[in-house]
Design a protein around this motif. Sequence first.
Motif, PDB file in Angstrom:
ATOM      1  N   UNK A 122      64.595  13.841  41.934  1.00 30.40           N
ATOM      2  CA  UNK A 122      63.463  14.066  42.818  1.00 30.40           C
ATOM      3  C   UNK A 122      63.362  15.548  43.072  1.00 30.40           C
ATOM      4  N   UNK A 123      62.394  15.964  43.882  1.00 30.60           N
ATOM      5  CA  UNK A 123      62.242  17.398  44.120  1.00 30.60           C
ATOM      6  C   UNK A 123      61.547  17.681  45.440  1.00 30.60           C
ATOM      7  N   UNK A 124      62.036  18.735  46.087  1.00 28.58           N
ATOM      8  CA  UNK A 124      61.359  19.309  47.246  1.00 28.58           C
ATOM      9  C   UNK A 124      60.812  20.650  46.784  1.00 28.58           C
ATOM     10  N   UNK A 125      59.490  20.753  46.734  1.00 27.82           N
ATOM     11  CA  UNK A 125      58.826  21.941  46.193  1.00 27.82           C
ATOM     12  C   UNK A 125      58.193  22.697  47.356  1.00 27.82           C
ATOM     13  N   UNK A 126      58.764  23.853  47.668  1.00 22.62           N
ATOM     14  CA  UNK A 126      58.320  24.644  48.806  1.00 22.62           C
ATOM     15  C   UNK A 126      57.461  25.804  48.300  1.00 22.62           C
ATOM     16  N   UNK A 127      56.168  25.769  48.582  1.00 20.51           N
ATOM     17  CA  UNK A 127      55.185  26.794  48.176  1.00 20.51           C
ATOM     18  C   UNK A 127      55.038  26.868  46.658  1.00 20.51           C
ATOM     19  N   UNK A 128      54.997  25.696  46.014  1.00 19.27           N
ATOM     20  CA  UNK A 128      54.885  25.642  44.549  1.00 19.27           C
ATOM     21  C   UNK A 128      53.445  25.763  44.082  1.00 19.27           C
ATOM     22  N   UNK A 129      53.270  26.184  42.837  1.00 18.64           N
ATOM     23  CA  UNK A 129      51.968  26.137  42.188  1.00 18.64           C
ATOM     24  C   UNK A 129      52.079  25.510  40.798  1.00 18.64           C
ATOM     25  N   UNK A 130      50.946  25.259  40.167  1.00 22.31           N
ATOM     26  CA  UNK A 130      50.931  24.633  38.839  1.00 22.31           C
ATOM     27  C   UNK A 130      51.642  25.561  37.856  1.00 22.31           C
ATOM     28  N   UNK A 131      52.723  25.084  37.206  1.00 23.40           N
ATOM     29  CA  UNK A 131      53.506  25.982  36.356  1.00 23.40           C
ATOM     30  C   UNK A 131      52.993  26.089  34.918  1.00 23.40           C
ATOM     31  N   UNK A 132      52.240  25.094  34.454  1.00 26.52           N
ATOM     32  CA  UNK A 132      51.802  25.053  33.053  1.00 26.52           C
ATOM     33  C   UNK A 132      50.354  24.568  33.016  1.00 26.52           C
ATOM     34  N   UNK A 133      49.510  25.272  32.256  1.00 26.05           N
ATOM     35  CA  UNK A 133      48.103  24.855  32.226  1.00 26.05           C
ATOM     36  C   UNK A 133      47.912  23.574  31.420  1.00 26.05           C
ATOM     37  N   UNK A 134      48.784  23.356  30.427  1.00 27.21           N
ATOM     38  CA  UNK A 134      48.607  22.194  29.566  1.00 27.21           C
ATOM     39  C   UNK A 134      49.945  21.474  29.378  1.00 27.21           C
ATOM     40  N   UNK A 135      50.437  20.841  30.459  1.00 23.22           N
ATOM     41  CA  UNK A 135      51.762  20.217  30.364  1.00 23.22           C
ATOM     42  C   UNK A 135      51.736  18.961  29.500  1.00 23.22           C
ATOM     43  N   UNK A 136      52.879  18.584  28.936  1.00 25.26           N
ATOM     44  CA  UNK A 136      52.943  17.338  28.168  1.00 25.26           C
ATOM     45  C   UNK A 136      52.760  16.166  29.126  1.00 25.26           C
ATOM     46  N   UNK A 137      52.475  15.000  28.575  1.00 25.08           N
ATOM     47  CA  UNK A 137      52.323  13.810  29.410  1.00 25.08           C
ATOM     48  C   UNK A 137      53.702  13.337  29.857  1.00 25.08           C
ATOM     49  N   UNK A 138      54.058  13.634  31.116  1.00 26.43           N
ATOM     50  CA  UNK A 138      55.379  13.260  31.614  1.00 26.43           C
ATOM     51  C   UNK A 138      55.350  11.844  32.170  1.00 26.43           C
ATOM     52  N   UNK A 139      56.522  11.198  32.188  1.00 25.90           N
ATOM     53  CA  UNK A 139      56.656   9.860  32.766  1.00 25.90           C
ATOM     54  C   UNK A 139      57.561   9.988  33.982  1.00 25.90           C
ATOM     55  N   UNK A 140      56.974  10.186  35.125  1.00 25.11           N
ATOM     56  CA  UNK A 140      57.808  10.443  36.306  1.00 25.11           C
ATOM     57  C   UNK A 140      58.205   9.174  37.041  1.00 25.11           C
ATOM     58  N   UNK A 141      57.548   8.067  36.703  1.00 26.30           N
ATOM     59  CA  UNK A 141      58.112   6.769  37.012  1.00 26.30           C
ATOM     60  C   UNK A 141      58.562   6.589  38.468  1.00 26.30           C
ATOM     61  N   UNK A 142      57.734   7.001  39.396  1.00 25.51           N
ATOM     62  CA  UNK A 142      58.055   6.797  40.819  1.00 25.51           C
ATOM     63  C   UNK A 142      58.998   7.815  41.419  1.00 25.51           C
ATOM     64  N   UNK A 143      59.343   8.865  40.659  1.00 25.33           N
ATOM     65  CA  UNK A 143      60.259   9.889  41.191  1.00 25.33           C
ATOM     66  C   UNK A 143      59.673  10.511  42.456  1.00 25.33           C
ATOM     67  N   UNK A 144      60.474  10.619  43.522  1.00 31.04           N
ATOM     68  CA  UNK A 144      59.945  11.160  44.772  1.00 31.04           C
ATOM     69  C   UNK A 144      59.839  12.686  44.754  1.00 31.04           C
ATOM     70  N   UNK A 145      58.696  13.191  45.172  1.00 30.01           N
ATOM     71  CA  UNK A 145      58.452  14.635  45.234  1.00 30.01           C
ATOM     72  C   UNK A 145      57.819  14.964  46.585  1.00 30.01           C
ATOM     73  N   UNK A 146      58.412  15.919  47.281  1.00 30.00           N
ATOM     74  CA  UNK A 146      57.821  16.440  48.517  1.00 30.00           C
ATOM     75  C   UNK A 146      57.287  17.831  48.222  1.00 30.00           C
ATOM     76  N   UNK A 147      55.993  18.023  48.405  1.00 28.41           N
ATOM     77  CA  UNK A 147      55.355  19.319  48.174  1.00 28.41           C
ATOM     78  C   UNK A 147      54.872  19.852  49.520  1.00 28.41           C
ATOM     79  N   UNK A 148      55.434  20.979  49.939  1.00 34.62           N
ATOM     80  CA  UNK A 148      55.030  21.586  51.211  1.00 34.62           C
ATOM     81  C   UNK A 148      54.344  22.918  50.924  1.00 34.62           C
TER      82      UNK A 148
END
Length: 202
Positions: A122-148
């Motif tokens: 999982x991930x806690x993303x503090x002040x994050x932005x889009x890292x890739x303009x054309x990311x691959x199709x990821x399978x995050x499968x319910x992974x918990x992410x907190x974006x602040x």
Amino acid sequence: ATSFIHRFEPASRAGSPPLLLLHGTGGDENDLLGLGQMISPGSALLSPRGRVLEHGMPRFFRRLAEGVFDEEDVRRRALELGDFVADARQRHGITAPVAVGFSNGANIAAALLLLKPDVLSGAILLRAMVPLTDPPKAELDGKPVLLLSGQADPIVPATNSARLAALLSQAGASVTHKVLPAGHQLTQTDVALARDWIGNVA
Ligand code: MLT
């Protein structure tokens, strides 16, 4: 595999999730140890120093300008970081960590989620932005992410963090996105929200 200067603090409480601490531009492996302890007391802490230098300031990948990333480097460095985490897991016998990233560290954590989802639980993303303009199709499968995000963040426009939240949700992550009355710097509210969130998902 590539080695990173890092700190590792073993867990002092069974069952607490290991954290992968990822500092912001100009930080180092010591910066976020205190934050990690506040967010999840007793967790194992794995804290690498970014291997890229920008005018002497450590970062996790190269950028061309503020908010304009060298995406080839983002991809390469994210995979390198993923290998480091896999090695560290073996060495220290820890499970897949929850990333806690601030600023540049949050951006590499977001890239890792999109490129190598299995590295993180999982991930806690503090002040994050889009890292890739054309990311691959990821399978995050319910992974918990907190974006602040910070409502008055001069580095991350609101549209950009909203786009990151949408991107991660579309990839299947279970995203909680909150916009705080803050700028780019962290506040006590970030710490409190991160602590509550990790207590509920981990
Ligand atoms: C980045 O370069 O990752 C972002 O601009 C955040 C920063 O480090 O200032």
